[in-house]
Motif scaffolding. Structure first.
Motif, PDB file in Angstrom:
ATOM      1  N   ASP A   1      46.863  25.895  37.457  1.00  0.00           N
ATOM      2  CA  ASP A   1      47.707  25.108  36.555  1.00  0.00           C
ATOM      3  C   ASP A   1      48.719  24.315  37.374  1.00  0.00           C
ATOM      4  OD1 ASP A   1      46.620  25.834  34.052  1.00  0.00           O
ATOM      5  OD2 ASP A   1      47.647  27.768  34.168  1.00  0.00           O
ATOM      6  N   ILE A   2      48.743  23.007  37.150  1.00  0.00           N
ATOM      7  CA  ILE A   2      49.650  22.124  37.879  1.00  0.00           C
ATOM      8  C   ILE A   2      50.427  21.280  36.879  1.00  0.00           C
ATOM      9  CG2 ILE A   2      49.854  20.281  39.599  1.00  0.00           C
ATOM     10  CD1 ILE A   2      48.778  22.782  40.810  1.00  0.00           C
ATOM     11  N   SER A   3      51.744  21.213  37.078  1.00  0.00           N
ATOM     12  CA  SER A   3      52.601  20.320  36.299  1.00  0.00           C
ATOM     13  C   SER A   3      53.320  19.422  37.291  1.00  0.00           C
ATOM     14  CB  SER A   3      53.606  21.120  35.468  1.00  0.00           C
ATOM     15  OG  SER A   3      54.486  20.258  34.773  1.00  0.00           O
ATOM     16  N   TRP A   4      53.222  18.107  37.095  1.00  0.00           N
ATOM     17  CA  TRP A   4      53.850  17.178  38.032  1.00  0.00           C
ATOM     18  C   TRP A   4      54.428  15.973  37.296  1.00  0.00           C
ATOM     19  CZ3 TRP A   4      48.851  16.672  36.614  1.00  0.00           C
ATOM     20  CH2 TRP A   4      48.324  15.391  36.496  1.00  0.00           C
ATOM     21  N   THR A   5      55.309  15.277  37.988  1.00  0.00           N
ATOM     22  CA  THR A   5      55.921  14.062  37.440  1.00  0.00           C
ATOM     23  C   THR A   5      55.294  12.859  38.133  1.00  0.00           C
ATOM     24  OG1 THR A   5      57.998  15.247  37.104  1.00  0.00           O
ATOM     25  CG2 THR A   5      58.082  12.832  37.051  1.00  0.00           C
ATOM     26  N   ASP A   6      54.757  11.920  37.349  1.00  0.00           N
ATOM     27  CA  ASP A   6      54.097  10.762  37.951  1.00  0.00           C
ATOM     28  C   ASP A   6      55.113   9.691  38.326  1.00  0.00           C
ATOM     29  OD1 ASP A   6      54.768   9.328  35.646  1.00  0.00           O
ATOM     30  OD2 ASP A   6      52.746   9.357  34.826  1.00  0.00           O
ATOM     31  N   GLU A   7      54.616   8.556  38.861  1.00  0.00           N
ATOM     32  CA  GLU A   7      55.512   7.501  39.352  1.00  0.00           C
ATOM     33  C   GLU A   7      56.311   6.840  38.240  1.00  0.00           C
ATOM     34  OE1 GLU A   7      51.322   5.862  38.829  1.00  0.00           O
ATOM     35  OE2 GLU A   7      52.271   7.632  39.722  1.00  0.00           O
ATOM     36  N   ASN A   8      55.905   7.045  36.979  1.00  0.00           N
ATOM     37  CA  ASN A   8      56.639   6.497  35.846  1.00  0.00           C
ATOM     38  C   ASN A   8      57.627   7.489  35.242  1.00  0.00           C
ATOM     39  OD1 ASN A   8      55.198   3.982  35.915  1.00  0.00           O
ATOM     40  ND2 ASN A   8      53.452   5.026  34.960  1.00  0.00           N
ATOM     41  N   GLY A   9      57.748   8.650  35.890  1.00  0.00           N
ATOM     42  CA  GLY A   9      58.684   9.656  35.395  1.00  0.00           C
ATOM     43  C   GLY A   9      58.126  10.517  34.287  1.00  0.00           C
ATOM     44  N   GLN A  10      56.829  10.372  34.004  1.00  0.00           N
ATOM     45  CA  GLN A  10      56.212  11.161  32.946  1.00  0.00           C
ATOM     46  C   GLN A  10      55.678  12.483  33.506  1.00  0.00           C
ATOM     47  OE1 GLN A  10      56.169  10.077  29.651  1.00  0.00           O
ATOM     48  NE2 GLN A  10      57.484   8.462  30.503  1.00  0.00           N
ATOM     49  N   THR A  11      55.904  13.555  32.767  1.00  0.00           N
ATOM     50  CA  THR A  11      55.379  14.856  33.169  1.00  0.00           C
ATOM     51  C   THR A  11      53.944  15.011  32.689  1.00  0.00           C
ATOM     52  OG1 THR A  11      57.572  15.874  33.112  1.00  0.00           O
ATOM     53  CG2 THR A  11      55.670  17.344  33.001  1.00  0.00           C
ATOM     54  N   LYS A  12      53.066  15.413  33.616  1.00  0.00           N
ATOM     55  CA  LYS A  12      51.661  15.617  33.282  1.00  0.00           C
ATOM     56  C   LYS A  12      51.254  17.031  33.669  1.00  0.00           C
ATOM     57  CE  LYS A  12      50.156  10.806  33.579  1.00  0.00           C
ATOM     58  NZ  LYS A  12      49.214   9.835  34.183  1.00  0.00           N
ATOM     59  N   ASN A  13      50.240  17.526  32.978  1.00  0.00           N
ATOM     60  CA  ASN A  13      49.764  18.880  33.230  1.00  0.00           C
ATOM     61  C   ASN A  13      48.243  18.879  33.350  1.00  0.00           C
ATOM     62  OD1 ASN A  13      52.372  20.555  32.611  1.00  0.00           O
ATOM     63  ND2 ASN A  13      52.159  19.127  30.909  1.00  0.00           N
ATOM     64  N   VAL A  14      47.732  19.751  34.205  1.00  0.00           N
ATOM     65  CA  VAL A  14      46.290  19.881  34.346  1.00  0.00           C
ATOM     66  C   VAL A  14      45.959  21.307  34.765  1.00  0.00           C
ATOM     67  CG1 VAL A  14      46.255  19.186  36.789  1.00  0.00           C
ATOM     68  CG2 VAL A  14      44.218  18.852  35.375  1.00  0.00           C
ATOM     69  N   ASN A  15      44.867  21.801  34.253  1.00  0.00           N
ATOM     70  CA  ASN A  15      44.289  23.040  34.746  1.00  0.00           C
ATOM     71  C   ASN A  15      43.255  22.619  35.793  1.00  0.00           C
ATOM     72  OD1 ASN A  15      43.746  25.755  35.034  1.00  0.00           O
ATOM     73  ND2 ASN A  15      42.436  25.881  33.232  1.00  0.00           N
ATOM     74  N   TYR A  16      43.749  22.413  37.011  1.00  0.00           N
ATOM     75  CA  TYR A  16      42.948  21.793  38.063  1.00  0.00           C
ATOM     76  C   TYR A  16      41.765  22.687  38.424  1.00  0.00           C
ATOM     77  CZ  TYR A  16      41.718  19.672  42.546  1.00  0.00           C
ATOM     78  OH  TYR A  16      41.043  19.084  43.587  1.00  0.00           O
TER      79      TYR A  16
END
Length: 376
Positions: A167-182
């Protein structure tokens, strides 16, 4: 001590210093630095990534050792927004062989391809997190896979071909938080994308091959630590490849993110890197009519190979409105668009390598579909 004696001592000392420097210079000229990389074909894959010595200093810095060369394709395969760093290493005295602009460079026995997947701005610490490093090694019997999963301390990566999730939660270049079960692939999943069929001694056999190292994908400048240079020229200069003519602009893929390029070239490049490793002759999905290799989507058959106006009559289980693989001007009647715009594992494409929708890629394909002329 008189002046004359001091001058004699000074003269002798000067001669000793000059002679010493001269000897050091001569020894430096004859000194050849040896790469620390170790790829023993009788014992690979090693249990730890550090055992190869591909990198200098702290492992997580991914600073390439001597003779380990970074590279980058013009367009990158989408992998749930993970960033990638790619490297290649070859033993001394052997070279890759050119087999055509659209075919992978034939790497020699002993060569290794190293590809690391990571995310920036991972929460809650807003740090970089390396997930996995995939290594392909060319043995005399063919290519083998070795996948290394990084520990939480980011100090080492360990061999693991079973596949897993993180499970990864990160902030993209637009400041949006995204999540993925990589999804870290298993060896079986690696084989799906990297296999090809060949006739050997009259029998059909499955062999494994790399994907992205085609001259058409590497024919652009890359900034190395001390210079910026065309990657193919660099490979030839360092002895990684035989001399060959660079692909023409017509035979060179583009960066699909480059909006200054024609939409058709961007769409061809996107489908080439994301789909062609399965939708090509003798590959996993060659029973479908699409042929997405960049070299097969130009010219008179280009749009047909990309599925434009091609019927979907043999594809069962899909909405009846999807009458064409690509229906010009109508994404809602295009099977291709439907499959890249879903996360449903029953329908999504590509099946492996992504669980999220690639929003930017979907937008690109939508623009391309809307640019096409109607079916005749």
């Amino acid at each position: 001590m008189n002046k004359k004696l001091l001058l004699i001592y000074f003269f002798i000392a000067s001669l000793i210093i000059v002679f010493s420097c001269s000897k050091n210079e001569d020894s430096n000229e004859n000194y050849t630095e040896i790469s620390p990389v170790s790829v023993n074909l009788s014992t690979v894959p090693y249990p730890k990534l550090s055992d190869y010595h591909f990198f200098d200093g702290p492992l997580k810095n991914l600073s390439p050792s001597l003779d380990v060369l970074p590279y980058k394709p013009a367009s990158s395969l989408f992998s749930d927004y993970a960033h990638k760093k790619r490297f290649i290493w070859m033993p001394k005295g052997v070279k890759a062989t050119y087999n055509g602009d659209g075919n992978i460079l034939e790497l020699p026995v002993g060569a290794a391809i190293i590809k690391t997947f990571y995310y920036d701005n991972v929460q809650p610490s807003n740090s970089t997190k390396i997930i996995e490093t995939r290594v392909m090694i060319r043995k005399s019997t063919g290519w083998i896979f070795a996948n290394y999963i990084w520990n939480s301390e980011q100090t080492e990566a360990f061999l693991d071909l079973n596949g897993s999730y993180q499970d990864i939660s990160w902030t993209d270049e637009n400041g949006q938080t995204k999540n993925v079960n990589y999804r870290i692939p298993s060896e079986v999943q690696c084989i799906t994308c990297h296999k090809t069929k060949q006739i050997i001694n009259g029998n059909e056999e499955t062999i494994y091959v790399p994907i992205g190292i085609k001259p058409q994908n590497l024919n652009f400048n890359y900034t190395y630590s001390n210079e910026t240079k065309n990657q193919l020229i660099k490979w030839m200069e360092v002895g990684f490849a035989d001399n060959f003519n660079l692909p023409t602009p017509t035979n060179t893929a583009v960066n699909y993110e480059d909006s200054s390029q024609p939409i058709a070239l961007r769409a061809r490049s996107y489908l080439d890197i994301n789909c062609a490793h399965c939708h090509t002759e003798n590959k996993h999905c060659d029973y479908r009519p699409m042929r997405f290799a960049y070299s097969q989507t130009g010219g008179s058959l280009g749009n047909t190979n990309m599925g434009v106006c091609v019927n979907t009559e043999d594809m069962q289980g899909f909405p009846s409105s999807l009458a064409k693989i690509v229906s010009p001007g109508n994404i809602y009647k295009s099977m291709l668009f439907y499959r890249i715009n879903t996360t449903d594992e029953t329908y999504r494409m590509p099946l492996h390598g992504r669980t999220l929708i690639h929003t930017e890629g979907v937008t690109l394909i939508e623009q391309w579909i809307n640019s096409l002329s109607p079916c005749q």
